[in-house]
Motif scaffolding. Structure first.
Motif, PDB file in Angstrom:
ATOM      1  N   LEU A   1       0.853  -1.191   0.000  1.00 15.01           N
ATOM      2  CA  LEU A   1       0.000   0.000   0.000  1.00 15.01           C
ATOM      3  C   LEU A   1       0.890   1.243   0.000  1.00 15.01           C
TER       4      LEU A   1
ATOM      5  N   VAL B   1      -6.941   3.218  -4.817  1.00 15.28           N
ATOM      6  CA  VAL B   1      -8.013   3.051  -3.841  1.00 15.28           C
ATOM      7  C   VAL B   1      -8.813   4.340  -3.705  1.00 15.28           C
TER       8      VAL B   1
ATOM      9  N   THR C   1      -2.843   4.076  -3.134  1.00 10.66           N
ATOM     10  CA  THR C   1      -2.765   2.993  -4.111  1.00 10.66           C
ATOM     11  C   THR C   1      -2.449   1.660  -3.453  1.00 10.66           C
ATOM     12  N   ASP C   2      -2.844   0.608  -4.127  1.00  4.78           N
ATOM     13  CA  ASP C   2      -2.496  -0.763  -3.798  1.00  4.78           C
ATOM     14  C   ASP C   2      -1.818  -1.295  -5.059  1.00  4.78           C
TER      15      ASP C   2
ATOM     16  N   LYS D   1      -1.339   0.437   6.347  1.00  2.46           N
ATOM     17  CA  LYS D   1      -2.751   0.375   5.973  1.00  2.46           C
ATOM     18  C   LYS D   1      -3.229   1.779   5.639  1.00  2.46           C
ATOM     19  N   HIS D   2      -4.276   1.853   4.847  1.00  3.94           N
ATOM     20  CA  HIS D   2      -4.865   3.138   4.481  1.00  3.94           C
ATOM     21  C   HIS D   2      -5.858   3.555   5.557  1.00  3.94           C
TER      22      HIS D   2
END
Length: 133
Positions: free
Chosen positions: A3, A38, A65-66, A95-96
């Motif tokens: 991520l 994302v 983004t991922d 993590k987002h």
């Protein structure tokens, strides 16, 4: 996939539509290389702390983004080659965060200014005009 969070700064003399077109372009670069965007936010024109390429302001954008590392490297490479892009910052995160970024939240919700008094300024060590006589 890892991520990432990206902050993009474009030149200030672009229109808003052109700046959002750049965001779409780099979103397509990420997705073409096997990644997924994302979330994306357009922060608008902001004043920078110092001049970059004789510009005092810039169009700011934020992407979550991922994506694999190769997609991020390709996006950064193309951003460096693009004449309208001034800076790109990519950070790998665990993590987002949910919801809007801190930049998009209202200033009152962040608690920057809670209305607290600034305090008495009379006890500073400066000279007093009454003592000058």
């Amino acid at each position: 996939m890892p991520l990432y969070e990206h902050v993009l700064i474009a030149r200030q003399d672009l229109s808003t539509a052109q700046a959002e077109g750049l965001i779409e372009h780099f979103t397509a670069v990420i997705s073409d290389n096997g990644g997924k965007v994302v979330a994306s936010e357009y922060w608008g024109v902001k004043t920078m702390a110092y001049k970059i390429n004789k510009n005092r302001k810039g169009h700011y954008a934020f992407l979550r983004t991922d994506a694999p590392a190769a997609a991020v490297q390709e996006m950064e490479r193309l951003a460096r080659l693009h004449d309208d892009m001034m800076r790109v910052l990519s950070i790998k995160v665990e993590k987002h965060e949910d919801g809007p970024s801190v930049q998009m939240q209202k200033r009152d919700e962040r608690g920057d200014r809670d209305g607290a008094p600034r305090g008495d300024r009379g006890d500073r060590g400066g000279f007093d005009r009454r003592e000058r006589r």
